[in-house]
Design a protein around this motif. Structure first.
Motif, short mmCIF file in Angstrom:
data_model
loop_
_atom_site.label_atom_id
_atom_site.label_comp_id
_atom_site.label_asym_id
_atom_site.label_seq_id
_atom_site.Cartn_x
_atom_site.Cartn_y
_atom_site.Cartn_z
N ILE A 232 47.04 38.60 35.51
CA ILE A 232 47.40 38.35 37.01
C ILE A 232 46.38 39.06 37.35
N ILE A 233 45.89 38.35 38.17
CA ILE A 233 45.08 37.97 39.74
C ILE A 233 45.68 38.48 40.63
N ALA A 234 44.84 39.51 41.34
CA ALA A 234 45.34 39.56 42.54
C ALA A 234 43.80 39.98 43.68
N ASN A 235 43.33 39.31 44.14
CA ASN A 235 42.88 39.90 45.09
C ASN A 235 42.96 39.71 46.99
N ILE A 236 42.80 41.17 47.09
CA ILE A 236 44.04 41.55 48.46
C ILE A 236 43.03 42.03 48.53
N LEU A 237 44.10 43.13 49.18
CA LEU A 237 43.50 44.96 49.48
C LEU A 237 43.75 46.15 48.84
N ALA A 238 42.31 47.16 49.13
CA ALA A 238 43.14 47.73 48.58
C ALA A 238 44.08 48.74 48.77
N GLY A 239 44.44 49.11 49.89
CA GLY A 239 45.47 49.66 50.28
C GLY A 239 47.26 48.70 49.27
N PRO A 240 47.46 47.37 49.35
CA PRO A 240 48.03 46.75 48.90
C PRO A 240 48.11 47.33 47.55
N LEU A 241 46.59 47.00 46.66
CA LEU A 241 46.81 47.81 45.58
C LEU A 241 47.37 48.13 44.98
N ILE A 242 47.60 49.14 45.44
CA ILE A 242 48.24 50.48 45.79
C ILE A 242 49.38 50.51 45.31
N GLU A 243 49.86 49.79 46.50
CA GLU A 243 51.22 50.01 46.83
C GLU A 243 52.22 49.33 45.56
N LEU A 244 51.36 47.96 45.42
CA LEU A 244 51.80 47.31 44.26
C LEU A 244 51.84 47.78 43.02
N ILE A 251 55.08 43.51 36.19
CA ILE A 251 55.10 42.33 34.81
C ILE A 251 54.72 42.62 34.33
N THR A 252 53.49 43.22 33.60
CA THR A 252 52.43 43.00 32.74
C THR A 252 52.55 43.35 31.85
N ARG A 253 52.95 42.57 30.26
CA ARG A 253 52.56 42.40 29.24
C ARG A 253 51.81 43.47 28.67
N ASP A 254 52.28 44.40 27.20
CA ASP A 254 51.16 46.06 26.84
C ASP A 254 50.23 44.73 26.51
N GLY A 255 48.78 44.85 26.10
CA GLY A 255 47.47 44.35 26.49
C GLY A 255 47.40 43.44 27.23
N GLY A 256 47.80 43.55 27.88
CA GLY A 256 48.18 43.00 29.39
C GLY A 256 47.15 43.00 30.49
N ALA A 257 45.73 41.95 30.71
CA ALA A 257 44.96 41.99 32.42
C ALA A 257 45.07 42.46 33.14
N LEU A 258 44.36 42.84 34.61
CA LEU A 258 45.18 42.51 35.49
C LEU A 258 43.47 42.44 35.40
N ILE A 259 43.20 41.53 36.95
CA ILE A 259 41.44 41.66 37.40
C ILE A 259 41.94 41.71 39.45
N LEU A 260 40.86 43.27 39.31
CA LEU A 260 41.76 43.35 40.67
C LEU A 260 40.34 43.30 41.72
N ALA A 261 40.41 42.80 42.84
CA ALA A 261 39.46 42.40 43.78
C ALA A 261 40.24 42.58 45.51
N GLY A 262 39.07 43.09 46.03
CA GLY A 262 39.15 42.88 47.62
C GLY A 262 39.23 44.30 48.16
#
Length: 324
Positions: A232-244, A251-262
């Protein structure tokens, strides 16, 4: 456009100005209105720029100002501009972006594509994500690094896709994956649809296609039905990243990866902490200036319970997760 009117405003006023633009029809000719932030992450510091082909009347300026309560006492800045094509001129100020194997350009700055580079044609538009911002280029480099490490992903989601750039990059890197791209702003979904056609990336629900939807966070049947995701890639904002965080965990599989930015460097610790509490660990971090890009891995659970599928709920009420 030969005249420009500039007025300060808040982000809420700027968005309302575009959402409810029937009032513009009372002006002849109708100006082009552009909203822009003055200070990053400061919703109180925005501005409106209205472009007119002729010197605007006082009535026209007053009408625009009346739509901006916070600018009631401001002095409008009215400037005569050279007779230029301002869309072309503004894009000439942009330079192509090289990030990982990707070469992101507009129609006016394509230049010579470096040998072996993957060109992505993304015009400057109403949606965020032309590759020029450090958050977007950082995500492109992170995706490229994962591919070079031999990582494989079957189900990928780009939450807050903007122009679709990161979804297109993912589609190129993992062409047999099922991709989902969403944005809270329907305009961004339209822009992504146009950019997919422009760059030759197929849309749809099939393997190797990108499924598009307008959604607040993860709250959409398409996003839910295609979960769990390997990436999952989420290039949004810090506040929404925390709330989401709870919704993205679901919705992330065990062992799955998150890329977070913004997010800014000063916000990274809070974002990492929010996801660590929910079973993620920081795997990789790259910083471009003040903008970090984080990759986190969801720990595998060794319990008898089976992982629950995403249910679409989010602690964040409908808001703006995908635009700047």
């Amino acid at each position: 456009m030969s005249w420009k009117v500039t007025l300060p405003c808040t982000r809420q006023e700027a968005e309302a100005l575009h959402d409810e633009d029937d009032w513009l029809e009372s002006l002849d000719p109708i100006p082009s209105v552009v909203a822009d932030e003055v200070e990053a992450f400061n919703d109180a510091k925005w501005r409106i720029e209205a472009y007119f082909p002729d010197k605007p009347s006082k009535a026209a300026v007053d009408l625009i100002q009346s739509r901006l309560p916070s600018a009631a006492k401001a002095e409008p800045v009215i400037a005569k501009l050279p007779d230029e094509d301002w869309v072309v001129l503004s894009q000439q100020g942009l330079t192509p972006v090289c990030a990982g194997r990707f070469y992101v350009h507009t129609s006016s700055n394509r230049g010579e594509v470096p040998d072996g580079a993957v060109p992505l044609h993304i015009e400057a538009s109403r949606a965020f994500g032309t590759g020029g911002h450090e958050t977007t280029s950082g995500c492109l480099e992170m995706l490229d690094k994962l591919k070079r490490q031999g990582k494989r992903f079957e189900f990928i989601a780009d939450i807050g896709t903007g122009t679709g750039l990161l979804a297109f990059a993912s589609c190129h890197l993992w062409p047999r994956a099922y991709l989902t791209a969403s944005d809270i702003d329907p305009v961004s979904v339209d822009v992504t649809r146009d950019n997919a056609l422009l760059n030759g990336y197929p849309l749809g629900m099939g393997q190797g296609h990108i499924a598009l939807c307008a959604a607040s966070g993860t709250d959409h049947p398409i996003i839910q039905q295609r979960a769990p995701y390997d990436l999952i890639i989420a290039n949004i904002l810090a506040g929404p990243l925390i709330e989401l965080a709870p919704s993205l965990v679901q919705i992330t599989r065990d062992g799955g990866a998150l890329i977070l930015a913004g997010l800014l460097n000063t916000q990274a610790a809070a974002v990492i902490s929010a996801y660590r509490k929910l079973g993620f660990r920081l795997q990789m971090r790259s910083d471009t200036g003040d903008w970090p890009c984080l990759m986190l891995i969801k720990r595998t659970r060794y319990r008898w319970e089976r992982p629950s599928r995403a249910d679409g709920r989010t602690t964040q009420p409908p808001g703006d997760f995908g635009t700047w």
